[in-house]
Design a protein around this motif. Structure first.
Motif, PDB file in Angstrom:
ATOM      1  N   PRO A  71       0.813  -1.225   0.000  1.00  0.00           N
ATOM      2  CA  PRO A  71       0.000   0.000   0.000  1.00  0.00           C
ATOM      3  C   PRO A  71       0.848   1.278   0.000  1.00  0.00           C
ATOM      4  O   PRO A  71       0.433   2.290  -0.545  1.00  0.00           O
ATOM      5  CB  PRO A  71      -0.829  -0.120   1.280  1.00  0.00           C
ATOM      6  CG  PRO A  71      -0.211  -1.211   2.074  1.00  0.00           C
ATOM      7  CD  PRO A  71       0.533  -2.097   1.131  1.00  0.00           C
ATOM      8  N   ALA A  72       2.049   1.182   0.576  1.00  0.00           N
ATOM      9  CA  ALA A  72       2.882   2.381   0.652  1.00  0.00           C
ATOM     10  C   ALA A  72       3.207   2.927  -0.737  1.00  0.00           C
ATOM     11  O   ALA A  72       3.352   4.137  -0.921  1.00  0.00           O
ATOM     12  CB  ALA A  72       4.175   2.072   1.401  1.00  0.00           C
ATOM     13  N   GLU A  73       3.285   2.009  -1.717  1.00  0.00           N
ATOM     14  CA  GLU A  73       3.640   2.465  -3.058  1.00  0.00           C
ATOM     15  C   GLU A  73       2.538   3.275  -3.719  1.00  0.00           C
ATOM     16  O   GLU A  73       2.768   3.975  -4.697  1.00  0.00           O
ATOM     17  CB  GLU A  73       3.971   1.258  -3.947  1.00  0.00           C
ATOM     18  CG  GLU A  73       5.292   0.649  -3.602  1.00  0.00           C
ATOM     19  CD  GLU A  73       5.805  -0.243  -4.716  1.00  0.00           C
ATOM     20  OE1 GLU A  73       5.435  -0.032  -5.880  1.00  0.00           O
ATOM     21  OE2 GLU A  73       6.566  -1.163  -4.392  1.00  0.00           O
ATOM     22  N   LEU A  74       1.325   3.126  -3.176  1.00  0.00           N
ATOM     23  CA  LEU A  74       0.218   3.852  -3.797  1.00  0.00           C
ATOM     24  C   LEU A  74      -0.120   5.115  -3.019  1.00  0.00           C
ATOM     25  O   LEU A  74      -1.135   5.745  -3.271  1.00  0.00           O
ATOM     26  CB  LEU A  74      -1.012   2.954  -3.913  1.00  0.00           C
ATOM     27  CG  LEU A  74      -0.845   1.758  -4.831  1.00  0.00           C
ATOM     28  CD1 LEU A  74      -2.150   0.993  -4.942  1.00  0.00           C
ATOM     29  CD2 LEU A  74      -0.384   2.182  -6.208  1.00  0.00           C
ATOM     30  N   ALA A  75       0.730   5.454  -2.051  1.00  0.00           N
ATOM     31  CA  ALA A  75       0.507   6.684  -1.313  1.00  0.00           C
ATOM     32  C   ALA A  75       0.337   7.813  -2.328  1.00  0.00           C
ATOM     33  O   ALA A  75       0.994   7.840  -3.356  1.00  0.00           O
ATOM     34  CB  ALA A  75       1.692   6.965  -0.402  1.00  0.00           C
ATOM     35  N   ALA A  76      -0.583   8.710  -2.002  1.00  0.00           N
ATOM     36  CA  ALA A  76      -0.961   9.743  -2.966  1.00  0.00           C
ATOM     37  C   ALA A  76       0.253  10.475  -3.507  1.00  0.00           C
ATOM     38  O   ALA A  76       1.157  10.844  -2.761  1.00  0.00           O
ATOM     39  CB  ALA A  76      -1.906  10.725  -2.300  1.00  0.00           C
ATOM     40  N   VAL A  77       0.292  10.653  -4.813  1.00  0.00           N
ATOM     41  CA  VAL A  77       1.348  11.459  -5.404  1.00  0.00           C
ATOM     42  C   VAL A  77       0.701  12.708  -5.978  1.00  0.00           C
ATOM     43  O   VAL A  77      -0.464  12.716  -6.321  1.00  0.00           O
ATOM     44  CB  VAL A  77       2.092  10.710  -6.530  1.00  0.00           C
ATOM     45  CG1 VAL A  77       2.884   9.567  -5.958  1.00  0.00           C
ATOM     46  CG2 VAL A  77       1.118  10.244  -7.579  1.00  0.00           C
ATOM     47  N   ASP A  78       1.492  13.731  -6.042  1.00  0.00           N
ATOM     48  CA  ASP A  78       1.011  14.990  -6.567  1.00  0.00           C
ATOM     49  C   ASP A  78       1.073  14.944  -8.085  1.00  0.00           C
ATOM     50  O   ASP A  78       2.135  14.816  -8.664  1.00  0.00           O
ATOM     51  CB  ASP A  78       1.907  16.101  -6.012  1.00  0.00           C
ATOM     52  CG  ASP A  78       1.398  17.460  -6.427  1.00  0.00           C
ATOM     53  OD1 ASP A  78       0.307  17.512  -7.036  1.00  0.00           O
ATOM     54  OD2 ASP A  78       2.088  18.441  -6.138  1.00  0.00           O
ATOM     55  N   ASP A  79      -0.097  15.011  -8.713  1.00  0.00           N
ATOM     56  CA  ASP A  79      -0.120  14.921 -10.167  1.00  0.00           C
ATOM     57  C   ASP A  79       0.315  16.205 -10.856  1.00  0.00           C
ATOM     58  O   ASP A  79       0.617  16.209 -12.037  1.00  0.00           O
ATOM     59  CB  ASP A  79      -1.526  14.554 -10.647  1.00  0.00           C
ATOM     60  CG  ASP A  79      -1.778  13.070 -10.493  1.00  0.00           C
ATOM     61  OD1 ASP A  79      -0.806  12.307 -10.550  1.00  0.00           O
ATOM     62  OD2 ASP A  79      -2.937  12.676 -10.304  1.00  0.00           O
ATOM     63  N   GLU A  80       0.310  17.301 -10.100  1.00  0.00           N
ATOM     64  CA  GLU A  80       0.664  18.568 -10.734  1.00  0.00           C
ATOM     65  C   GLU A  80       2.158  18.640 -10.999  1.00  0.00           C
ATOM     66  O   GLU A  80       2.966  18.372 -10.116  1.00  0.00           O
ATOM     67  CB  GLU A  80       0.240  19.739  -9.836  1.00  0.00           C
ATOM     68  CG  GLU A  80      -1.160  20.222 -10.143  1.00  0.00           C
ATOM     69  CD  GLU A  80      -1.386  20.412 -11.641  1.00  0.00           C
ATOM     70  OE1 GLU A  80      -0.712  21.271 -12.230  1.00  0.00           O
ATOM     71  OE2 GLU A  80      -2.228  19.699 -12.209  1.00  0.00           O
ATOM     72  N   PRO A  81       2.525  18.999 -12.199  1.00  0.00           N
ATOM     73  CA  PRO A  81       3.952  19.093 -12.498  1.00  0.00           C
ATOM     74  C   PRO A  81       4.619  20.166 -11.653  1.00  0.00           C
ATOM     75  O   PRO A  81       4.004  21.187 -11.352  1.00  0.00           O
ATOM     76  CB  PRO A  81       3.994  19.472 -13.972  1.00  0.00           C
ATOM     77  CG  PRO A  81       2.612  19.706 -14.403  1.00  0.00           C
ATOM     78  CD  PRO A  81       1.665  19.357 -13.314  1.00  0.00           C
TER      79      PRO A  81
END
Lengths: 229, 162
Positions: free
Chosen positions: B65-75
């Motif tokens: 699950p840690a790998e799917l921690a939210a990432v910021d999609d904004e460049p």
């Protein structure tokens, strides 16, 4: 920033003609922008040329090569359905023979690979929903721990052309696999042996059960009776 | 459908990053694909890849699950490195490692775009996100790769947040 996105879209051939022209003009006037684009293009080329492409292992490829006719899906599906229909009426014993071989093979594979369960749990209320979520049917999961058969989990498998639930129980150190799939009619319990494994089977309540284990005959038959009650 | 099994495996392998798990996930995805074969609409490859992609995410949610921690999609702001990237001189290992180190959503977009040559629209459908998100993820993926593969990438580098 907008330029940056446009650069990627341009690189990927996703920018419309007008925007492409505009970007090309901008790059002609702005060497830094042009350089930025060149780096991006080089990176993209490097990924395409140098990143590993992982083809499927042979066991997946084999099934891929057999029917190119998958492309003719609707026709194939109809032939398949007709085949299944015929099979039910004409080839019950042969069908059982193939299924028997498949379930024993699955049991051996799982034991050898040490991959007995996809969902490890002794709780029927965990195992059942896990299976229901992955199969087009909902197999009953019995708790037989009082009787000395501990549920250890379940896995999915594909035998004789259909997906089945495999419930895994243990009696002492003996693994008992119970293959459950939908069945049109009831069948009285019957027992057999194959490759040194004891096999029991019956069908009731719309489900067909095949039980495979290296457990002794008597205990396996007891287990089958408990399951069928 | 089945003719695309290589594409399916390649995606599963890049998302799980090892053969054993990729095989398990593909097995599961194939079962689903069989089951939903009647639901096949349009092109087979994006359809199969969408099933495989979802099976991968389900697997990642359960196992990593840690790998799917939210990432910021904004460049992030554009910070072009001054040095030219000599991409053609990079070795395969470095490229593979850099891709494997990308966060899952970026890795997925990159693999589908560069290795499967799919359009933004197809990637959006497979990943279940808007096209704009595909664009930002791809931009982020490339920027991160660029940073990882810089000639001086071995030197530790501070991330400046603006």
């Amino acid at each position: 920033m907008r330029d940056d996105k446009a650069l990627h879209a341009y690189l990927d051939g996703e920018l419309d003609a007008a925007a492409s022209l505009e970007l090309e003009r901008a790059m002609a006037e702005n060497p830094a922008l042009r350089a930025s684009y060149e780096r991006m293009r080089e990176l993209s080329a490097a990924v395409r040329e140098k990143a590993d492409y992982h083809p499927a292992p042979v066991r997946f490829e084999v099934s891929a090569r057999r029917p190119r006719t998958w492309m003719l899906a609707p026709a194939f599906a109809m032939v398949l359905l007709a085949g299944i229909g015929l099979g039910v009426f004409l080839a019950q014993p042969r069908d059982d023979e193939a299924l028997g071989a498949d379930v024993v093979a699955s049991h051996v594979r799982a034991t050898l690979a040490g991959r007995l369960v996809d969902v490890p749990s002794s709780d029927q209320h965990t195992v059942k929903p896990w299976l229901s979520a992955r199969l087009p049917f909902s197999p009953p999961v019995a708790d037989l721990s009082q009787e000395g058969y501990a549920l250890t989990g379940a896995r999915l498998d594909y035998v004789a052309g259909q997906s089945v639930a495999v419930l895994v129980y243990k009696r002492r150190e003996h693994v008992i696999d119970v293959f459950v799939s939908p069945a049109a009619r009831e069948a009285a319990p019957s027992a057999s042996a194959r490759d040194g494994f004891n096999v029991a089977r019956f069908a009731r309540g719309g489900m067909r059960y095949w039980i495979v284990s290296d457990l002794n005959r008597n205990e396996l038959d007891d287990f089958a009776k408990l399951l069928a009650r | 459908m089945l003719p695309h099994v290589d594409a399916a495996y390649n995606l599963a392998r890049w998302l799980t990053r090892n053969d054993h798990d990729a095989e398990d996930v593909l097995q599961d995805a194939m079962l689903r694909a069989y089951r939903f074969f009647g639901g096949l609409r349009g092109e087979a490859r994006p359809w199969l890849l969408a099933i495989v992609r979802n099976a991968c995410w389900t697997w990642l949610q359960a196992n990593r699950p840690a790998e799917l921690a939210a990432v910021d999609d904004e460049p992030e702001a554009d910070t072009p490195g001054p040095e030219a990237l000599l991409a053609r001189e990079l070795d395969r290992r470095a490229v593979n490692q850099a891709i494997a180190a990308l966060p899952v959503p970026f890795r997925e977009a990159l693999v589908l775009r560069e290795l499967e040559d799919l359009s933004y629209k197809e990637i959006a459908r497979i990943a279940g996100v808007p096209i704009g998100t595909v664009m930002s993820r791809l931009a982020r993926a490339r920027r991160l790769l660029m940073e990882a593969l810089r000639p001086a990438a071995s030197a530790p580098r501070l991330r400046v947040h603006k």
